[in-house]
Design an enzyme around this catalytic site. Structure first.
Site, short mmCIF file in Angstrom:
data_model
loop_
_atom_site.label_atom_id
_atom_site.label_comp_id
_atom_site.label_asym_id
_atom_site.label_seq_id
_atom_site.Cartn_x
_atom_site.Cartn_y
_atom_site.Cartn_z
N GLU A 1 -16.13 7.78 -79.92
CA GLU A 1 -14.86 7.95 -79.35
C GLU A 1 -14.08 6.57 -78.31
OE1 GLU A 1 -13.94 12.35 -78.39
OE2 GLU A 1 -14.50 13.13 -80.53
N GLU B 1 -19.30 14.20 -88.99
CA GLU B 1 -19.71 15.70 -88.14
C GLU B 1 -18.89 15.68 -89.17
OE1 GLU B 1 -18.11 14.80 -83.95
OE2 GLU B 1 -19.76 13.40 -83.64
N TRP C 1 -21.40 19.51 -89.36
CA TRP C 1 -21.35 19.97 -87.12
C TRP C 1 -21.32 21.35 -87.44
CZ3 TRP C 1 -22.25 16.54 -84.68
CH2 TRP C 1 -22.07 16.99 -83.11
C1 XIL Z 1 -18.77 19.49 -79.52
C2 XIL Z 1 -19.06 20.71 -79.64
O1 XIL Z 1 -19.70 20.88 -80.64
C3 XIL Z 1 -19.00 21.95 -78.60
O2 XIL Z 1 -20.91 22.24 -78.69
C4 XIL Z 1 -18.64 20.71 -77.44
O3 XIL Z 1 -18.43 22.17 -76.27
C5 XIL Z 1 -17.87 20.20 -76.96
O4 XIL Z 1 -18.15 18.76 -78.51
N1 XIL Z 1 -16.77 15.07 -81.29
C6 XIL Z 1 -17.86 14.79 -81.22
C7 XIL Z 1 -18.79 15.80 -81.46
O5 XIL Z 1 -18.18 13.64 -81.58
O6 XIL Z 1 -19.63 15.67 -79.84
C8 XIL Z 1 -17.95 17.21 -80.57
O7 XIL Z 1 -19.02 18.50 -80.61
C9 XIL Z 1 -16.90 17.94 -81.42
C10 XIL Z 1 -15.82 16.49 -81.76
#
Ligand code: XIL
Length: 344
Positions: A150, A254, A302
């Protein structure tokens, strides 16, 4: 709740498993706690349907980089050990992400040069450490890393990496990761790449820039947090095409799907369930048919059950059903749709 409620009407029994139906790895997320916990249903389903795993949180910077030059790899190691014992590939997630910076590093009082040395040390130590576990055929269990997650957001530009190392923190992190392991696949991962063409173009420009400057990069992760109606399939297909034209590996990294953004439902109706099924089918077949086999890194979901999903918190909506299994580990229509998409 980890006990298995048995209510499902009608019972859905798929004709094949995901991993045997796909020509590429199919992943899901895990935590060390869950892999060692009392919930056998989770492990049974994981082992049956999937052959790739990603740590939901345990291999993020805030979990591992506990102090200056100090690392805690214990949970990641437990995940890797499970993967090794059960024949999974591990996708590492994520070395650098603005939303997972340990406080001590956020507030680091050393100079910028010292700050950069900490980040360099962390990237190299982490990648080198996780390169150690090998399969019986000699490959690394951890096949890949999301090196930067990101970057193309305002938040990332406001974060310490950008501010203290400079705009080239990105290329530096990829270079450090490659120095630590010549073979591991290095990914750039981001959200909205299927809907936001401008953002997807920033990624392809970054890849071109990397190639021109001999900066290593092997793949692009499209997170694919989608909605059952958005983005439309035409935009999604053209953005996937744009990204695969880089020639890099493409990971749907994800995947999940909101179906109740306007909060109008308080249960998953059969109509909405069918719409979700159709949409999962389209996504599986889009991945299978648009991306050349040699660029198919895999599709990672995810979450396992609907009620496991991070989206319930993130969207502040307990009435979301984003995944392939319901709260009782029962197969949903979404699963059948995805399976059908893999097969055509
Ligand atoms: C999220 C997890 O699922 C949660 O448990 C945590 O609190 C925050 O992160 N994008 C990503 C992931 O790259 O790492 C994120 O995962 C969701 C959004």
């Amino acid at each position: 709740m980890d006990s298995k409620p048995s209510v499902q009407n009608p019972v859905i029994t798929p004709s094949a498993t995901l991993k045997e139906s796909a020509s590429f790895p199919i992943g899901n997320i895990v935590s060390a706690n869950r892999l060692s916990g009392s919930d056998n249903y989770f492990r049974t389903l994981l082992n049956k349907e999937f052959n790739s795993i990603t740590a939901e949180n345990d291999m993020k910077m805030a979990a591992m980089f506990v102090g200056p030059n100090t690392y805690d790899f214990s949970k990641g190691d437990a995940i890797v050990a499970y993967a090794k014992a059960n024949g999974f590939r591990v996708h590492g997630h994520a070395l650098i992400w603005h939303a997972s910076i340990p406080n001590w590093l956020k507030n680091y009082s050393g100079t910028d040069v010292e700050f950069e040395a900490q980040v360099e040390g962390y990237v190299k130590a982490t990648v080198a450490h996780f390169a150690e576990a090998k399969t019986t055929t000699g490959e690394s269990v951890v096949a890949s890393w999301d090196v930067v997650n990101e970057h193309f957001t305002n938040d990332a530009e406001a974060a310490v990496f950008y501010n203290r190392i400079g705009p080239d923190y990105l290329s530096k992190c990829f270079t450090w990761a490659r120095e630590a392991d010549p073979d591991v696949k290095l990914f750039y991962n981001d959200y909205s790449l299927g809907s936001n063409t401008e953002k997807a173009t920033k990624v392809t420009n970054m890849v071109t820039d990397f190639k021109n400057n001999a900066i290593p990069i092997d793949g692009i992760g499209m997170q694919m947090h989608v909605d059952y109606q958005y983005p439309d399939l035409t935009t999604l297909t053209s953005n996937v095409t744009l990204l695969k034209n880089t020639g890099l590996l493409i990971h749907f990294s994800e995947l999940d799907m909101t179906v109740n953004k306007d909060k109008s439902l308080n249960s998953l109706t059969s109509q909405r369930s069918n719409a979700q099924k159709e949409r999962y089918k389209n996504i599986a077949s889009l991945y299978t048919n648009t991306i050349p086999e040699e660029q198919q890194f895999g599709i990672t979901f995810w979450g396992m059950r609907d009620n496991d999903s991070w989206l319930l918190n993130f969207t502040n909506n307990p009435n979301e059903w984003p995944l392939l299994f319901d709260s009782g580990y029962n197969y949903k229509q979404a699963f059948i749709g995805f399976l059908e998409g893999l097969n055509n």
